[in-house]
Design an enzyme around this catalytic site. Sequence first.
Site, mmCIF file in Angstrom:
data_model
loop_
_atom_site.group_PDB
_atom_site.id
_atom_site.type_symbol
_atom_site.label_atom_id
_atom_site.label_comp_id
_atom_site.label_asym_id
_atom_site.label_seq_id
_atom_site.Cartn_x
_atom_site.Cartn_y
_atom_site.Cartn_z
ATOM 1 N N SER A 113 1.194 -0.830 -0.259
ATOM 2 C CA SER A 113 0.051 -0.207 -0.287
ATOM 3 C C SER A 113 0.678 1.348 0.207
ATOM 4 C CB SER A 113 -0.859 0.156 1.031
ATOM 5 O OG SER A 113 -1.328 0.821 1.300
ATOM 6 N N TYR A 116 -2.334 -0.020 10.574
ATOM 7 C CA TYR A 116 -1.799 -0.475 9.230
ATOM 8 C C TYR A 116 -0.452 -0.225 8.565
ATOM 9 C CZ TYR A 116 -3.806 -0.534 4.479
ATOM 10 O OH TYR A 116 -4.486 -0.669 3.185
#
Length: 700
Positions: free
Chosen positions: A577, A590
């Site tokens: 990501s 995250y």
Amino acid sequence: MTQTITANRLENLWDDAKAASMNESEKLLYRSNLLGSDKRVTNYGGGNTSAKVMETDPLTGDQAEVLWVKGSGGDIGSMKMDGFATLYMDRLRALKGKYRGVEHEDEMVGYLPHCTFALNPRAASIDTPLHAYVPRKHVDHVHSDAIIAIAASVNSRELTAEIFGDEIGWLPWKKPGYELGLWLEKFATENPQAKGCVLESHGLFTWADDARDCYLTTLDIINKAAAWLEAKTADAAPFGGVKRPTLEPTQRREVAARLMPVIRGLISKERHKVGHFDDQPAVLEFTCSQMLETLAPLGTSCPDHFLRTKIRPLVVDFDPANPDLDKTIEGLADAVAAYRDDYAAYYDRCKHDDSPAMRDPNAVVYLVPGVGMITFALDKATARISGEFYVNAINVMRGASSVSTYQGLPEQEAFDIEYWLLEEAKLQRMPKPKSLAGRVALVTGGAGGIGAATAERFLREGACVMLADIDADALKEVHEGFAARHGRDVVRSVQMNVTDEHQVTGAYAAMAVEFGGIDILVSNAGIASSAPVEETSLALWNKNMDILSTGYFLVSREAFRNFRVQDIGGSVIFVASKNGLAASPNASAYCTAKAAEIHLARCLALEGAGAGIRVNVVNPDAVLRGSRIWEGDWLDQRASTYGTDKEGLEEMYRQRSMLKRSVLPEDIAEGAYFFASDLSAKSTGNILNVDAGNVQAFTR
């Protein structure tokens, strides 16, 4: 009308009501599809059918007799009308004036295009003369196991006469071609009472002047042969009886899962191959029998069987009574090398001055006593079909050895078929392999938007794909969609939690049995969470780390183990990501887990480079469409963080990007394909941002 006599008999499936509205060529297709639907009649791609039909000549408007015959490379079970070649019969008869004898019969194939009716682009096969010159309107040629068991017996002529009398004739072995067509014509002309002919070591020809009658004749002759074989072998132990025990189903798959990646690595140095495992009763009966060592080296008899399964199988040195799998694996390299040397010697003994260069010398069929049969080919469908052909060969050997003595094709005859210049020309006409042909990929999170899009991209390029996901319902839906679009051979699925070590190893074992190994790992399974750090619970933190860090470690570790066993390299792609490079508010768990993914990839790139294992990262950003991590709380949380609503979040992300464009799952799939393919063969340890531009995520 033919009826089902026992479960082993062929049933008449002809529907008079359905056939009533069909013309002659449509009845031919109907008959062909019925015959090809049952492997007891003929195997995939085997056999051919024909009809001589009166058609209107498109140029003169006159009626002309036209031969409709299965074209080159077709399958009678699945073909459509465009699968038939169409040729003028008067021109086919005129070809007899061009025939210069058996030494020149291959040149006759070059004349067939001059006989084409209505500019039909479907190429006529080498079997065309076998149908053209039989003086009947309808002809079937099939490779029934029951018939070939008789045809492959040393006294096949006597057995044919005993079973069929003068109803069915017999011709000695002759390579398919023009001369054999003339032989069939002569036999049918001189024996008008005959309904067909057994070709030694080859198969069955039947004929009639009506489509339905031809179909029924084919079924009746096969059923008569099957009934005779059953009666003769009722009290006989197949293959001389049992010599070895059969392992339990779970044990068989465990052994196959260990063997297949090793074999795959040994035979995939030039081109990647895909495997297929078969442990059906017929295979186990043969591999556990007294006659395995004597029959297996003889090879197959029917040319169709032989072309699919090579000169002979490789019998793996494994004793199911005293299993020592490590010892078997240690000996595989020498066994494969010995097979290659033996094949090269066979080529040298039999080659002609104009023979094509030696092809892949590796075995196609691997027989493992007590376990089953493994087949390898350049794609999954061919590996499966090759296995089906060898099962046909097993059935033939069982029948022939029970009533007589089985004989395979003489070595020179086998070579002349395998290296036939016409066969070589057919191989040269095959389309160029797709970029991922022969490759096997595992995609975790395969039921989600990015995972499914990546799998779709790989499948379009010829890869086989194992989908892994924790969501069983979504996984089933995606799997079925792929199977409908790309075929059931190339896609498998397994429910898997990437944090469960046992499930991860089980998934790789399943993939080894289904496809033979792995070449590409796309580690994509994920979650997303959003919370200020002071509201981030330990459970939430650990959940992110478990799935996004530990999960990536577990699937990568198992991939590396398999890659090293195969020793043919590999490619690992992490779907990380933008957040692994650029911090985001209220997402510390995250972002940290994604950063761990990226650094793990760097470490793996260092470790794998020496073995040709490449590890790279694709970094998406804001992939909303089709992505399940944007469902529920995460979407609400991110919308709240940025002070917008659900509808405005995608627009906000688009405007935030430098290129002002939305990022879609297909965009990430394109990045994954780049790293999986040879386009990036010299890239490892790299990061590809697919985020429409985000200056914070620049890697430099």
